[in-house]
Design a protein around this motif. Structure first.
Motif, mmCIF file in Angstrom:
data_model
loop_
_atom_site.group_PDB
_atom_site.id
_atom_site.type_symbol
_atom_site.label_atom_id
_atom_site.label_comp_id
_atom_site.label_asym_id
_atom_site.label_seq_id
_atom_site.Cartn_x
_atom_site.Cartn_y
_atom_site.Cartn_z
ATOM 1 N N PRO A 253 0.907 -1.179 -0.120
ATOM 2 C CA PRO A 253 0.088 -0.105 0.078
ATOM 3 C C PRO A 253 0.818 1.353 0.151
ATOM 4 O O PRO A 253 1.981 1.191 0.762
ATOM 5 C CB PRO A 253 -0.915 -0.032 1.523
ATOM 6 C CG PRO A 253 -0.131 -1.164 1.988
ATOM 7 C CD PRO A 253 0.612 -2.193 1.203
ATOM 8 N N ASP A 254 0.217 2.049 -0.695
ATOM 9 C CA ASP A 254 1.070 3.652 -0.712
ATOM 10 C C ASP A 254 0.565 4.264 0.447
ATOM 11 O O ASP A 254 -0.318 4.938 0.721
ATOM 12 C CB ASP A 254 0.594 4.251 -2.269
ATOM 13 C CG ASP A 254 1.313 5.553 -2.105
ATOM 14 O OD1 ASP A 254 2.390 5.969 -1.501
ATOM 15 O OD2 ASP A 254 0.949 6.460 -3.068
ATOM 16 N N PHE A 255 1.495 4.531 1.564
ATOM 17 C CA PHE A 255 1.357 5.595 2.584
ATOM 18 C C PHE A 255 1.726 6.821 2.479
ATOM 19 O O PHE A 255 1.353 7.566 3.298
ATOM 20 C CB PHE A 255 2.105 4.569 3.901
ATOM 21 C CG PHE A 255 1.704 3.292 4.183
ATOM 22 C CD1 PHE A 255 0.191 3.195 4.677
ATOM 23 C CD2 PHE A 255 2.391 2.055 4.051
ATOM 24 C CE1 PHE A 255 -0.097 1.943 5.299
ATOM 25 C CE2 PHE A 255 1.927 1.049 4.403
ATOM 26 C CZ PHE A 255 0.574 0.947 5.314
ATOM 27 N N GLY A 256 2.758 6.991 1.487
ATOM 28 C CA GLY A 256 3.065 8.329 1.301
ATOM 29 C C GLY A 256 2.163 9.440 0.887
ATOM 30 O O GLY A 256 1.996 10.555 1.297
ATOM 31 N N ASN A 257 1.338 8.937 -0.107
ATOM 32 C CA ASN A 257 0.238 9.934 -0.691
ATOM 33 C C ASN A 257 -0.796 10.109 0.345
ATOM 34 O O ASN A 257 -1.074 11.480 0.480
ATOM 35 C CB ASN A 257 -0.211 9.374 -2.095
ATOM 36 C CG ASN A 257 -0.743 10.334 -2.778
ATOM 37 O OD1 ASN A 257 -0.678 11.644 -2.674
ATOM 38 N ND2 ASN A 257 -1.834 9.869 -3.581
ATOM 39 N N PRO A 258 -1.351 9.341 1.212
ATOM 40 C CA PRO A 258 -2.408 9.862 2.007
ATOM 41 C C PRO A 258 -1.725 10.658 3.096
ATOM 42 O O PRO A 258 -2.140 11.700 3.465
ATOM 43 C CB PRO A 258 -2.852 8.513 2.548
ATOM 44 C CG PRO A 258 -2.579 7.550 1.832
ATOM 45 C CD PRO A 258 -1.432 8.085 0.934
ATOM 46 N N LEU A 259 -0.504 10.470 3.280
ATOM 47 C CA LEU A 259 0.124 11.313 4.495
ATOM 48 C C LEU A 259 0.477 12.758 4.114
ATOM 49 O O LEU A 259 0.398 13.780 4.784
ATOM 50 C CB LEU A 259 1.682 10.515 5.041
ATOM 51 C CG LEU A 259 1.309 9.546 5.993
ATOM 52 C CD1 LEU A 259 2.677 8.743 6.148
ATOM 53 C CD2 LEU A 259 0.518 9.712 7.083
ATOM 54 N N ARG A 260 0.865 12.740 2.885
ATOM 55 C CA ARG A 260 1.192 14.123 2.165
ATOM 56 C C ARG A 260 -0.366 14.935 1.863
ATOM 57 O O ARG A 260 -0.289 16.028 2.291
ATOM 58 C CB ARG A 260 1.531 13.941 0.741
ATOM 59 C CG ARG A 260 3.187 13.851 0.548
ATOM 60 C CD ARG A 260 3.845 14.121 -0.896
ATOM 61 N NE ARG A 260 3.277 12.609 -1.544
ATOM 62 C CZ ARG A 260 3.863 11.414 -1.627
ATOM 63 N NH1 ARG A 260 4.822 11.337 -0.743
ATOM 64 N NH2 ARG A 260 3.310 10.418 -2.466
ATOM 65 N N ARG A 261 -1.458 14.343 1.628
ATOM 66 C CA ARG A 261 -2.678 14.896 1.627
ATOM 67 C C ARG A 261 -3.059 15.442 3.069
ATOM 68 O O ARG A 261 -3.474 16.558 3.141
ATOM 69 C CB ARG A 261 -3.659 14.043 1.003
ATOM 70 C CG ARG A 261 -3.316 13.687 -0.524
ATOM 71 C CD ARG A 261 -4.432 12.649 -1.077
ATOM 72 N NE ARG A 261 -5.663 13.526 -0.877
ATOM 73 C CZ ARG A 261 -6.839 12.855 -1.298
ATOM 74 N NH1 ARG A 261 -6.862 11.636 -1.293
ATOM 75 N NH2 ARG A 261 -8.091 13.545 -0.872
ATOM 76 N N ILE A 262 -2.766 14.503 3.971
ATOM 77 C CA ILE A 262 -3.038 14.971 5.408
ATOM 78 C C ILE A 262 -2.307 16.188 5.657
ATOM 79 O O ILE A 262 -2.731 17.180 6.530
ATOM 80 C CB ILE A 262 -2.721 13.810 6.538
ATOM 81 C CG1 ILE A 262 -3.755 12.773 6.260
ATOM 82 C CG2 ILE A 262 -2.760 14.331 7.898
ATOM 83 C CD1 ILE A 262 -3.506 11.564 6.938
ATOM 84 N N ALA A 263 -1.037 16.053 5.652
ATOM 85 C CA ALA A 263 0.053 17.276 5.779
ATOM 86 C C ALA A 263 -0.615 18.631 5.081
ATOM 87 O O ALA A 263 -0.709 19.764 5.742
ATOM 88 C CB ALA A 263 1.394 17.038 5.475
#
Length: 154
Positions: free
Chosen positions: A95-105
């Motif tokens: 799973p891509d965890f980077g993209n959701p974390l960037r959106r949250i940030a």
């Protein structure tokens, strides 16, 4: 001089038995078949060995490099667990965890009123102090304006 056969020998010899000084056709055919079979088995082995890497490359997996390294480790160490691990990694999607974390940030920055191109380190806090990176030099304050005394009457 006529060649006479031994009395115990059969009078009709099979076709694969050659006379002295003649070319052994059966041995030549079997040598060619052996070389082709060794090359075919080697090609099949290498195609099967690179199966996880080709699967990961076709589906554009993020873990393609890891699968390739595991394949090389399996090839040179003859440890089959590396090949099995590479096959499992090629079959699953990490799973891509980077993209959701960037959106949250980005959402948190928008809520805080920080422009999208600036990070939290460049924004002043409530006291007015600016947090800067320690390796960056601090800007110098502007020089004070020169005060020239004016003499009255001139």
């Amino acid at each position: 001089m006529a060649v006479t056969l031994h009395s115990a020998a059969p009078h009709h010899l099979p076709a694969f038995i050659t006379g002295p000084g003649e070319t052994d056709v059966l041995m030549t055919v079997m040598a060619v078949v052996l070389v082709v079979a060794v090359l075919a088995v080697g090609l099949l082995f290498l195609r099967l060995h690179t199966l996880p890497e080709r699967m990961a490359h076709r589906s554009h997996k993020l873990q393609f490099e890891i699968v390739a390294v595991l394949g090389l480790l399996a090839l040179f160490t003859h440890q089959h667990i590396f090949w099995v691990a590479g096959l499992i990694l090629a079959l699953i999607d990490i799973p891509d965890f980077g993209n959701p974390l960037r959106r949250i940030a980005g959402s948190a920055e928008r809520i805080a009123g920080i422009p999208p191109d600036k990070g939290a380190d460049d924004v002043p806090d409530e006291t007015g102090a600016v947090f800067a990176h320690p390796e960056e030099p601090q800007p110098l304050p502007p020089p004070a304006p020169k005060v020239v005394p004016v003499r009255p009457g001139r």
